[in-house]
Write an enzyme that holds these catalytic residues in place. Sequence first.
Site, PDB file in Angstrom:
ATOM      1  N   MET A  60     -16.394  -4.426   5.462  1.00  0.00           N
ATOM      2  CA  MET A  60     -15.830  -4.732   4.161  1.00  0.00           C
ATOM      3  C   MET A  60     -16.201  -3.705   3.092  1.00  0.00           C
ATOM      4  O   MET A  60     -16.672  -4.033   2.008  1.00  0.00           O
ATOM      5  CB  MET A  60     -16.258  -6.135   3.724  1.00  0.00           C
ATOM      6  CG  MET A  60     -15.864  -7.217   4.692  1.00  0.00           C
ATOM      7  SD  MET A  60     -14.100  -7.171   5.090  1.00  0.00           S
ATOM      8  CE  MET A  60     -13.444  -7.946   3.633  1.00  0.00           C
TER       9      MET A  60
ATOM     10  N   ASN B 135      -8.773  -0.270  12.406  1.00  0.00           N
ATOM     11  CA  ASN B 135      -9.208  -1.420  11.607  1.00  0.00           C
ATOM     12  C   ASN B 135      -8.360  -2.647  11.927  1.00  0.00           C
ATOM     13  O   ASN B 135      -7.138  -2.547  12.091  1.00  0.00           O
ATOM     14  CB  ASN B 135      -9.071  -1.083  10.117  1.00  0.00           C
ATOM     15  CG  ASN B 135      -9.393  -2.278   9.224  1.00  0.00           C
ATOM     16  OD1 ASN B 135     -10.504  -2.802   9.269  1.00  0.00           O
ATOM     17  ND2 ASN B 135      -8.415  -2.715   8.448  1.00  0.00           N
TER      18      ASN B 135
ATOM     19  N   HIS C 295      -6.919  -6.138  10.518  1.00  0.00           N
ATOM     20  CA  HIS C 295      -6.657  -6.748   9.211  1.00  0.00           C
ATOM     21  C   HIS C 295      -5.811  -8.000   9.387  1.00  0.00           C
ATOM     22  O   HIS C 295      -4.805  -7.969  10.114  1.00  0.00           O
ATOM     23  CB  HIS C 295      -5.948  -5.738   8.295  1.00  0.00           C
ATOM     24  CG  HIS C 295      -5.711  -6.255   6.915  1.00  0.00           C
ATOM     25  ND1 HIS C 295      -6.740  -6.646   6.079  1.00  0.00           N
ATOM     26  CD2 HIS C 295      -4.561  -6.464   6.222  1.00  0.00           C
ATOM     27  CE1 HIS C 295      -6.233  -7.068   4.929  1.00  0.00           C
ATOM     28  NE2 HIS C 295      -4.914  -6.984   4.993  1.00  0.00           N
TER      29      HIS C 295
HETATM   30  N1  LIG Z   1     -10.152   4.104   3.292  1.00  0.00           N
HETATM   31  C1  LIG Z   1     -10.096   2.944   3.956  1.00  0.00           C
HETATM   32  N2  LIG Z   1     -11.201   2.199   4.072  1.00  0.00           N
HETATM   33  C2  LIG Z   1     -11.144   1.007   4.709  1.00  0.00           C
HETATM   34  C3  LIG Z   1      -9.927   0.525   5.228  1.00  0.00           C
HETATM   35  C4  LIG Z   1      -8.766   1.362   5.103  1.00  0.00           C
HETATM   36  O1  LIG Z   1      -7.651   1.008   5.596  1.00  0.00           O
HETATM   37  N3  LIG Z   1      -8.897   2.544   4.465  1.00  0.00           N
HETATM   38  N4  LIG Z   1      -9.851  -0.747   5.790  1.00  0.00           N
HETATM   39  C5  LIG Z   1     -10.923  -1.610   5.322  1.00  0.00           C
HETATM   40  C6  LIG Z   1     -10.933  -3.018   5.799  1.00  0.00           C
HETATM   41  N5  LIG Z   1     -10.329  -3.818   4.733  1.00  0.00           N
HETATM   42  C7  LIG Z   1      -9.145  -4.415   5.041  1.00  0.00           C
HETATM   43  O2  LIG Z   1      -8.637  -4.369   6.183  1.00  0.00           O
HETATM   44  C8  LIG Z   1     -10.909  -3.909   3.447  1.00  0.00           C
HETATM   45  C9  LIG Z   1     -12.270  -4.169   3.330  1.00  0.00           C
HETATM   46  C10 LIG Z   1     -12.852  -4.238   2.064  1.00  0.00           C
HETATM   47  C11 LIG Z   1     -12.096  -4.053   0.925  1.00  0.00           C
HETATM   48  C12 LIG Z   1     -12.749  -4.066  -0.423  1.00  0.00           C
HETATM   49  O3  LIG Z   1     -12.136  -4.360  -1.439  1.00  0.00           O
HETATM   50  N6  LIG Z   1     -14.040  -3.705  -0.427  1.00  0.00           N
HETATM   51  C13 LIG Z   1     -14.813  -3.597  -1.687  1.00  0.00           C
HETATM   52  C14 LIG Z   1     -16.051  -4.474  -1.586  1.00  0.00           C
HETATM   53  C15 LIG Z   1     -15.620  -5.896  -1.302  1.00  0.00           C
HETATM   54  C16 LIG Z   1     -16.829  -6.758  -0.889  1.00  0.00           C
HETATM   55  O4  LIG Z   1     -17.940  -6.226  -0.741  1.00  0.00           O
HETATM   56  O5  LIG Z   1     -16.583  -7.978  -0.690  1.00  0.00           O
HETATM   57  C17 LIG Z   1     -15.285  -2.153  -1.872  1.00  0.00           C
HETATM   58  O6  LIG Z   1     -15.343  -1.396  -0.867  1.00  0.00           O
HETATM   59  O7  LIG Z   1     -15.633  -1.847  -3.010  1.00  0.00           O
HETATM   60  C18 LIG Z   1     -10.722  -3.813   1.038  1.00  0.00           C
HETATM   61  C19 LIG Z   1     -10.121  -3.741   2.298  1.00  0.00           C
HETATM   62  C20 LIG Z   1     -12.266  -0.986   5.558  1.00  0.00           C
HETATM   63  N7  LIG Z   1     -12.281   0.270   4.842  1.00  0.00           N
HETATM   64  N1  GAR Z   2      -9.743  -6.518   5.133  1.00  0.00           N
HETATM   65  C1  GAR Z   2     -10.558  -6.588   6.290  1.00  0.00           C
HETATM   66  C2  GAR Z   2     -10.696  -8.014   6.744  1.00  0.00           C
HETATM   67  O1  GAR Z   2     -10.401  -8.949   6.014  1.00  0.00           O
HETATM   68  N2  GAR Z   2     -11.172  -8.169   7.979  1.00  0.00           N
HETATM   69  C3  GAR Z   2     -11.356  -9.486   8.540  1.00  0.00           C
HETATM   70  O2  GAR Z   2     -12.730  -9.835   8.559  1.00  0.00           O
HETATM   71  C4  GAR Z   2     -12.896 -10.824   9.583  1.00  0.00           C
HETATM   72  C5  GAR Z   2     -14.112 -10.458  10.395  1.00  0.00           C
HETATM   73  O3  GAR Z   2     -14.447 -11.537  11.244  1.00  0.00           O
HETATM   74  P1  GAR Z   2     -15.693 -11.350  12.257  1.00  0.00           P
HETATM   75  O4  GAR Z   2     -16.851 -10.867  11.428  1.00  0.00           O
HETATM   76  O5  GAR Z   2     -15.889 -12.733  12.826  1.00  0.00           O
HETATM   77  O6  GAR Z   2     -15.268 -10.364  13.289  1.00  0.00           O
HETATM   78  C6  GAR Z   2     -11.613 -10.816  10.428  1.00  0.00           C
HETATM   79  O7  GAR Z   2     -10.798 -11.923  10.098  1.00  0.00           O
HETATM   80  C7  GAR Z   2     -10.946  -9.543   9.994  1.00  0.00           C
HETATM   81  O8  GAR Z   2      -9.534  -9.577  10.087  1.00  0.00           O
END
Ligand SMILES: Nc1nc2c(c(=O)[nH]1)N[C@@H](CN(C=O)c1ccc(C(=O)N[C@@H](CCC(=O)O)C(=O)O)cc1)CN2
Ligand code: GAR
Length: 224
Positions: free
Chosen positions: A110, A130, A132
């Site tokens: 995350m 990743n 999602h």
């Molecule tokens: N450059 C990229 N980085 C990441 C991607 C991506 O496609 N391009 N995928 C993410 C996973 N993800 C969604 O699938 C995702 C995870 C986290 C966030 C986000 O807003 N993170 C915040 C912190 C949020 C928190 O700590 O709860 C942040 O990084 O400031 C958005 C999308 C993984 N990385």
């Molecule tokens: N944007 C990224 C995101 O939302 N990812 C989501 O975090 C969960 C991780 O579950 P897990 O820790 O049980 O594998 C999963 O639902 C995955 O799709």
Amino acid sequence: MAETCRILVMASGNGSNFQALIDAVGDGRIPQSRIMGLIVNRGKAYATKRAEQHAIHWEYFNLISNGFQPKTERDPEKLREARNSYDAALAKKILDSDTRPDLIVLAGWMYIFGSRFLNPISAQGIKIINLHPALPGKYDGTNAIERAFEDFEAGKLENNKTGIMVHYVIEQVDRGETILTREIEIHQGEALDQLKERIHANEHQLIVEAAALVVKDIHASKSQ
Ligand SMILES: Nc1nc2c(c(=O)[nH]1)N[C@@H](CN(C=O)c1ccc(C(=O)N[C@@H](CCC(=O)O)C(=O)O)cc1)CN2
Ligand SMILES: NCC(=O)N[C@@H]1O[C@H](COP(=O)([O-])[O-])[C@@H](O)[C@H]1O
């Protein structure tokens, strides 16, 4: 005999998808591969317990706890610099490792990567994928399931369908080339927790199927 594909998993939470990957590498559904390690950015991530149960090396590496960003920092430029330094250090950690991966799988990781992480990793030919819990172009970012459910309850969810996907990671969040997707219809009267349970069960299958496809590509390119 194909060379073993080295996989690094990155997670921030429960790690149920990490567990699915462990099981699939173990039974060969993800062929000729080994999970070399796990990196978490949250100390309490249960994924670390799963790693210990399977003798997989894990490491905690956090933007704040590892000293890149003061907890109280609010200056946008300093926050950007902190993320850049963290990204560069994380990439160096991975590239300097004697178990350098061929593939990085984000399984509930995350943290949004910047170019200081993505560019050096990509330059070494390491693929990042990743998982999602949404369909391409829908509900980018966090809380995707909750947002889709809200739209469903408001009668605004197209065909009452959301879904899941595994995609390659680029700088634009959740917009990299899609590897696999799966539509999931929300049922009338279904509670959010019930939907989450169905989505997570589908994710455990899709992340394995997608990782297996990418691993086979990597094996093919290694054998050329
Ligand atoms: N450059 C990229 N980085 C990441 C991607 C991506 O496609 N391009 N995928 C993410 C996973 N993800 C969604 O699938 C995702 C995870 C986290 C966030 C986000 O807003 N993170 C915040 C912190 C949020 C928190 O700590 O709860 C942040 O990084 O400031 C958005 C999308 C993984 N990385
Ligand atoms: N944007 C990224 C995101 O939302 N990812 C989501 O975090 C969960 C991780 O579950 P897990 O820790 O049980 O594998 C999963 O639902 C995955 O799709």
